[in-house]
Write an enzyme that holds these catalytic residues in place. Structure first.
Site, mmCIF file in Angstrom:
data_model
loop_
_atom_site.group_PDB
_atom_site.id
_atom_site.type_symbol
_atom_site.label_atom_id
_atom_site.label_comp_id
_atom_site.label_asym_id
_atom_site.label_seq_id
_atom_site.Cartn_x
_atom_site.Cartn_y
_atom_site.Cartn_z
ATOM 1 N N PHE A 67 0.848 -1.181 0.000
ATOM 2 C CA PHE A 67 0.000 0.000 0.000
ATOM 3 C C PHE A 67 0.886 1.234 0.000
ATOM 4 O O PHE A 67 2.048 1.166 0.398
ATOM 5 C CB PHE A 67 -0.897 0.004 1.244
ATOM 6 C CG PHE A 67 -2.361 0.082 0.920
ATOM 7 C CD1 PHE A 67 -2.952 -0.825 0.062
ATOM 8 C CD2 PHE A 67 -3.158 1.072 1.495
ATOM 9 C CE1 PHE A 67 -4.307 -0.749 -0.215
ATOM 10 C CE2 PHE A 67 -4.514 1.146 1.212
ATOM 11 C CZ PHE A 67 -5.094 0.233 0.359
ATOM 12 N N GLN B 23 -7.965 14.553 4.194
ATOM 13 C CA GLN B 23 -7.383 13.741 3.128
ATOM 14 C C GLN B 23 -8.340 13.597 1.958
ATOM 15 O O GLN B 23 -9.489 13.212 2.133
ATOM 16 C CB GLN B 23 -7.030 12.352 3.656
ATOM 17 C CG GLN B 23 -6.390 11.481 2.594
ATOM 18 C CD GLN B 23 -5.811 10.214 3.196
ATOM 19 O OE1 GLN B 23 -6.536 9.306 3.577
ATOM 20 N NE2 GLN B 23 -4.502 10.169 3.314
ATOM 21 N N HIS C 186 -8.811 11.420 -1.079
ATOM 22 C CA HIS C 186 -8.322 10.165 -1.644
ATOM 23 C C HIS C 186 -8.164 10.370 -3.143
ATOM 24 O O HIS C 186 -9.068 10.893 -3.792
ATOM 25 C CB HIS C 186 -9.332 9.049 -1.358
ATOM 26 C CG HIS C 186 -8.793 7.679 -1.573
ATOM 27 N ND1 HIS C 186 -8.552 7.188 -2.832
ATOM 28 C CD2 HIS C 186 -8.449 6.690 -0.712
ATOM 29 C CE1 HIS C 186 -8.075 5.949 -2.727
ATOM 30 N NE2 HIS C 186 -8.005 5.627 -1.446
ATOM 31 N N GLU D 73 -7.288 1.860 -2.929
ATOM 32 C CA GLU D 73 -5.875 1.942 -3.258
ATOM 33 C C GLU D 73 -5.347 0.554 -3.608
ATOM 34 O O GLU D 73 -4.315 0.415 -4.269
ATOM 35 C CB GLU D 73 -5.140 2.499 -2.036
ATOM 36 C CG GLU D 73 -3.716 2.890 -2.281
ATOM 37 C CD GLU D 73 -3.163 3.746 -1.139
ATOM 38 O OE1 GLU D 73 -3.930 4.505 -0.528
ATOM 39 O OE2 GLU D 73 -1.970 3.634 -0.860
ATOM 40 N N ARG E 76 -1.084 9.507 -0.500
ATOM 41 C CA ARG E 76 -2.342 9.900 -1.129
ATOM 42 C C ARG E 76 -2.383 11.383 -1.484
ATOM 43 O O ARG E 76 -2.925 11.768 -2.523
ATOM 44 C CB ARG E 76 -3.505 9.573 -0.190
ATOM 45 C CG ARG E 76 -3.734 8.094 -0.104
ATOM 46 C CD ARG E 76 -4.783 7.743 0.923
ATOM 47 N NE ARG E 76 -5.084 6.311 0.839
ATOM 48 C CZ ARG E 76 -5.928 5.691 1.646
ATOM 49 N NH1 ARG E 76 -6.549 6.357 2.592
ATOM 50 N NH2 ARG E 76 -6.157 4.403 1.510
ATOM 51 N N HIS F 272 -12.087 12.077 1.850
ATOM 52 C CA HIS F 272 -12.050 10.709 2.345
ATOM 53 C C HIS F 272 -11.911 10.615 3.857
ATOM 54 O O HIS F 272 -12.518 9.758 4.489
ATOM 55 C CB HIS F 272 -10.880 10.002 1.677
ATOM 56 C CG HIS F 272 -10.769 8.548 1.995
ATOM 57 N ND1 HIS F 272 -11.816 7.683 1.817
ATOM 58 C CD2 HIS F 272 -9.748 7.811 2.489
ATOM 59 C CE1 HIS F 272 -11.435 6.464 2.190
ATOM 60 N NE2 HIS F 272 -10.199 6.519 2.601
#
Lengths: 248, 607, 278
Positions: free
Chosen positions: B121, B234, B236, B253, B310, B381
């Site tokens: 990730f 955040q 995304h 993701e 991100r 997000h």
């Protein structure tokens, strides 16, 4: 794009009826979008449940043109919009208001099912070893988002109201996920036969048809459980055989 | 006067997502009485939306992984303004929490050796995310729910808290309405854990559900607690952009973790063109190396630039769109189907690894991701900021009030790494539950004044007052206007003047909200519920805007057009939001406590 | 006592808001199954025209009696098991099919697929998903008589035995009697051979996709990785099981057609074409 008529059931425990609403439909809209639009435009107090709007939480269950479906995953361009689109609450549960039903029975049922009971850990850090092959069957059942559409469509609950003697497809899937779990050591077969009424299922496969997660409820969960119940209660030969070769 | 029911607990948990459930399980395991209140049905909380996995240094796939690497990754991802103690506890305890889920019945994907599988990730040095296909959040919440229902926790579903009640400085209870009939409930508790999640509904394009209205942040703020780092929201990088009605819905993701690549309209993998300096050494410089990393066939391969943090990926997509190289509907192309050039059975592999993504695009956009690219663009997000908590105990600055999960702040700093939120929930959910239980055992019953209850009750009933004028749209329109404004003025790229405008706009919306009318009665009335949510939503939006104005730099998820670079003077400060004596919101800057030498050493070792 | 959990009134029989033609499937099932049962019953009572040269109708297989009073000599079939019609038979009419057909009929009656299908088509319980039902009371498979469905696996054991018998019939169908000496020794292939082989193929696909078999070969286990051979069997049965419905219908229609084919050939209405190689 076009104005479309929706027939939405409005009412509560006492009484209710279909009311017609008109709203503008645009490309890619799902039924839930239309309901929200109607809610914002002309029926601020229209009750409906929803959360994720992506088919992951299983909140917006309703009956659209007579079939139990998730409102958020039912696209309008797949439907005949020349006729009014009917939306009514799930019929296997008591109505709270409008499209919202009281699904608390499901939560009470789940509490009565014997919980997961793993064998002792395989490793010192408290972990287990399991092969992917062995968890796959259970993983299918654990995709369930608890939308209760299978409960709604099952005629044993929907039409015959056997809520006291029958736990419904959702909880057979839940039982199957526990019973077939490679680590689980609990025995739920007697409950399945007696208090949970697996014998009431007459294999209409309607639960499988409406499942938004495409879980093969009947063939992979209910029938295998029925067969395990047969082993335990109806078939003297396998019962004898299992004495020499236990299940786990 | 409307009536209310009074219910008493030792510990009350508000919110039943991963953090709330974990806290409830922990608190109830000590034998005290625990109540759990949630806005939706049990098991529907936003945790079910989490897809990719939960980060924990189990080292099942790459034995070089350790809590130290995880800690260093988290700090770097957060641009070093994280609460270092939380980052440390998180990295150390996450593996045990994940294994505990397995003991409660979770069924993770497996490695060949039969251990819990882990995937790559963004921002994680090693494959670290324990997962179940792309429905890890569902697995987590169901496991916690199914375990929790046998613990004697008293669950109140579809019940929304509108205010906290105080006994002096200490929290004493919560006032709530139950959706079904609109009846009021007064929960008295010795300790309260906030686990209400985020604020995503303040934005137009969001992956968050209606519940995400900043209730926890707002309730805590009004109870006198500090909020920190609220400017860090955040976005995304990959949300759906088409058709319009699904705009914002998350694309995991995990797609990039499994080899998905980002391309612009001319077919170029534009992420290779912009790799930040501090990630240069750990990022692949050619597609082949990236592929070797994704397939875990070369342990020394570096990660492809699609797996950068991100904030960065979101900015890059935005840049392509602005330069006119975007996809037809204003996004970029995310392509996983190309892996058929690399592996046999690519179609089956994609369906196996990303089943719900396959499903989601097939059903909602009519796109088959095994043969066509997806169109994606940034979507709101997660909020890194939130209630300020003590790193050890998770108690806020208000005695007896705890917080865990997204509504608490500290772990993620300026930007959260994917996969760190699910592990955040179980690590700090447990700690919050444990310390709330201890607080309840060590302190007596607080008192609640009738006057406070009455004013909470009147406030809740106000929108139903039939003498209020019904302006068209009502609460819904105010929410739309706020979302529109936040999206354009306090969005991904920010500017001082626009944000000042937003603050003024929020003031105006507050005036409208104060007089908002909801037609209908108290029985399951979403118009009324939306009206009541406005208070939290406006507070959260204001906190974001005001904090963002104060942080005059670009860092992590907070990007400013007028201050394009990271500034040294902001290197180790948090923005603090609290209610002033005059009832106005105050924003200040506060230095972060100095990081201990051994932790500093770990960070330096991993640079 | 059942708590009243539904405030929306249940819909009467056939009522639904479904807009599709939901009634087609149960109607087709009703018509096809009824036709099959009528034909099979009629054919079972005929007690003639079930052998044509080296072909034996599956309705009359295994060939139980080849005594003089049966009207056939059993030519071509070495497995005429008994001689004359049994002395204990008390009913005025007699046909060996009456002793044979209960087994495959029982297998299909208790089959998980057919159960769902005929409950809908014949008993409207329900007629289709989300469609109102005619009756208020409901017992399901929880008590007599339907609790007997649980013996499905015993019918499965017989069904597997029948597969061997029918395979033998199909095998025999390859050997013709060119010189009319009563010895079927000339290897060849006729249309009837293909019909009987197809019959075995479809019945095998149906029988080996049985839900009970799926359980017995491996479904009862929770851990597969330690027994690869069983897992392979389980996977094969599961694979057939996914199309159980298709196998069920194809095999049902074909078995009836096999009987029709042998019957019409035996009656001289159809002429069987065949070639021999030896």
């Amino acid at each position: 794009m076009a104005r479309v008529t929706f027939k939405i059931w409005r009412g509560d425990k006492q009484a209710g009826e279909f009311k017609e609403y008109n709203t503008e439909v645009s490309e890619g809209m799902v039924v839930l979008d239309a309901v929200h639009q109607i809610q914002a435009e002309s029926a601020n107090d229209l009750a409906c449940r929803w959360n994720c709007k992506a088919g992951k939480c299983g909140s917006c269950s309703a009956e659209i043109n007579g079939m139990p479906r998730l409102m958020c995953m039912t696209r309008l361009n797949d439907m005949n919009l020349d006729e009014p689109v009917s939306i009514e609450p799930m019929r296997a549960f008591p109505v709270m208001k409008d499209l919202v039903t009281d699904v608390s029975w499901n939560y009470r049922v789940k509490k009565k099912i014997k919980p997961f009971k793993p064998r002792l850990p395989d490793n010192d850090d408290g972990s287990w070893n399991m092969q992917q092959q062995d968890v796959e069957r259970v993983q299918e059942f654990r995709k369930c988002i608890e939308c209760f559409l299978c409960q709604d469509v099952c005629h044993v609950l929907r039409d015959h109201h056997k809520h006291d003697e029958f736990i419904g497809p959702r909880y057979f899937v839940y039982n199957a996920a526990l019973e077939m779990h490679p680590l689980d050591e609990e025995d739920r077969l007697a409950d399945l036969k007696k208090s949970q009424g697996i014998g009431y299922c007459n294999i209409t496969k309607c639960c499988t048809k409406v499942c938004p997660e495409n879980i093969t409820i009947t063939d992979n969960a209910i029938i295998p459980l029925k067969e395990r119940v047969v082993d335990e209660f109806y078939d003297p030969l396998t019962k004898l055989f299992r004495i020499f070769k236990p299940r786990k | 006067m409307a009536e209310y029911e009074t219910i008493e607990f030792d510990v009350l948990i508000i919110g039943a997502g991963g953090a709330g459930l974990r806290a409830a399980i922990e608190a109830s395991s000590t034998g005290i009485s625990v109540g759990l209140v949630c806005k939706s049905l049990l098991g529907k909380a936003h945790t079910v939306m989490a897809e990719g996995g939960m980060a924990a240094a189990l080292a099942n796939v790459d034995e070089r992984d350790s809590w130290k690497t995880h800690f260093a990754d988290t700090m770097r991802g957060g641009y070093y303004i994280n609460n270092w103690r939380m980052a440390q506890l998180h990295a150390q305890q996450a593996p045990d929490r994940v294994r505990e889920l397995e003991a409660w019945g979770a069924v993770f994907d497996r490695t060949r050796e039969g251990k819990i599988m882990q995937r790559n990730f963004g921002g994680h040095a090693h494959p670290r995310l324990a997962h179940v296909g792309d429905r890890t959040g569902l697995e987590m919440i169901r496991t916690l729910q199914d375990h929790g229902i046998h613990q004697g926790i008293d669950v109140h579903m579809e019940c929304t808290v509108t205010s906290l009640l105080m006994d002096g400085d200490r929290v004493a209870g919560a006032f709530a309405y139950a959706r079904e009939l609109g009846k009021f409930k007064l929960f008295k508790a010795k300790a309260i854990v906030m686990a209400t999640g985020g604020i995503g509904r303040a934005y137009k394009i969001t992956s968050n559900s209606w519940e995400y209205t900043g209730d926890g942040q707002s309730l805590a703020y009004h109870a006198g607690a500090d909020l920190i780092d609220m400017e860090f929201v955040q976005f995304h990088p990959t949300g759906m952009v088409w058709p319009p009605s699904v705009r914002g819905i998350l694309v995991t993701e995990g797609v990039r973790g499994e080899g998905g690549v980002l391309k612009n309209s001319s077919g170029e993998r534009f992420m290779f063109g912009d790799i930040p300096d501090n990630y240069k050494s750990s990022t692949a410089d050619n597609p082949e190396e990236g592929w070797r990393y994704v397939t875990k066939t070369d342990r020394n391969a570096r990660r492809p630039p699609e797996l950068l943090t991100r904030d960065h990926v979101a900015r890059c997509i935005l840049k392509e769109v602005k330069a006119g190289r975007g996809s037809p509907h204003g996004g970029a192309f995310l392509d996983i189907s190309w892996i058929k050039e690399k592996i046999p059975n690519a179609e089956a592999h994609i369906k196996k690894k990303l089943p719900s993504m396959y499903h989601q695009f097939k059903e909602l956009a009519g796109i088959d991701i095994t043969t066509e690219p997806m169109e994606v663009g940034p979507t709101t997000h997660y909020v890194m900021g939130g209630i300020r908590v003590d790193g050890e105990t998770q108690m806020s600055t208000v005695p007896g009030l705890f917080a865990a999960g997204e509504c608490a702040a500290g772990l993620h700093g300026a930007n959260r790494l994917g996969g760190n939120s699910l592990s955040d929930l179980i690590v700090f959910g447990k700690l919050a539950g444990e310390h709330a239980a201890r607080f309840a055992q060590e302190n007596g019953k607080p008192a609640i004044s009738d006057a406070d209850v009455n004013s909470a009750l009147l406030e809740a009933l106000a929108p139903l007052d039939s003498s209020r004028a019904t302006n068209a749209g009502g609460a819904y329109q105010i929410q739309y206007d706020l979302q529109e404004m936040m999206q354009s003025n306090v969005g991904i790229i920010r500017q001082e003047d626009e944000m000042l405008e937003a603050v003024q706009g929020i003031e105006a919306l507050k005036q409208r909200a104060a007089n908002v009318a909801a037609p209908g009665n108290r029985q399951y009335n979403p118009g009324w519920h939306t009206a009541l949510d406005l208070k939290s939503l406006l507070l959260a939006a204001e906190a974001v805007a005001r904090s963002a104005i104060v942080r005059k730099e670009s860092r992590g998820a907070h990007t400013r057009d007028d201050y394009k670079n990271k500034e040294e003077k902001f290197d180790s400060v948090n923005t603090i939001v609290r209610m002033g004596k005059d009832g106005q919101m105050q924003v200040t800057l506060e230095s972060i406590p100095k990081i201990p030498a051994e932790l500093k050493q770990i960070i330096d070792d991993h640079k | 006592m059942s708590e009243d959990l539904s405030s929306l009134k249940r819909r009467p029989w056939g009522m639904t808001l479904r807009q599709d033609t939901w009634w087609i499937v149960p109607l087709v099932v009703f018509l096809v199954l009824t036709s099959f049962v009528v034909y099979a019953t009629w054919a079972a009572f005929q007690n003639e025209h079930y052998v044509h040269r080296n072909y034996l109708s599956p309705f009359y297989s295994p060939l139980l009696f080849t005594g003089g009073d049966m009207g056939i000599s059993g030519d071509g079939h070495q497995h005429g098991l008994f001689g004359d019609k049994p002395g204990w038979w008390l009913l005025p009419f007699f046909s060996p099919a009456l002793l044979i057909l209960p087994f495959p009929a029982g297998f299909r009656m208790t089959c998980y697929y057919y159960r769902g299908a005929y409950y809908k088509a014949f008993w409207a319980d329900p007629s289709a998903c989300a469609v109102g039902e005619p009756r208020n009371n409901y017992l399901g498979e929880n008590s007599l008589p339907l609790i007997l469905q649980n013996i499905h696996r015993y019918f499965l054991y017989f069904a597997i035995l029948f597969l061997f018998i029918l395979a033998y019939d199909a095998f025999s169908a390859f050997f013709f009697d060119n010189d009319g000496d009563g010895k079927f020794t000339n290897f060849g292939v006729g249309v009837g051979t293909l019909v009987l082989c197809m019959n075995v193929f479809l019945l095998t696909g149906y029988t080996f996709g049985c839900h009970s078999l799926r359980h017995l070969v491996g479904g009862w286990m929770d851990i597969f990785s330690s027994t690869p051979a069983k897992t392979k069997c389980y996977d094969c049965v599961s694979c057939l099981n996914r199309q159980h419905m298709v196998w069920a219908w194809c095999s049902l229609l074909w078995v009836a057609f096999s009987d029709v084919y042998v019957r019409l050939c035996s009656m001289g209405i159809w002429t069987d074409v065949y070639f021999t190689f030896t």
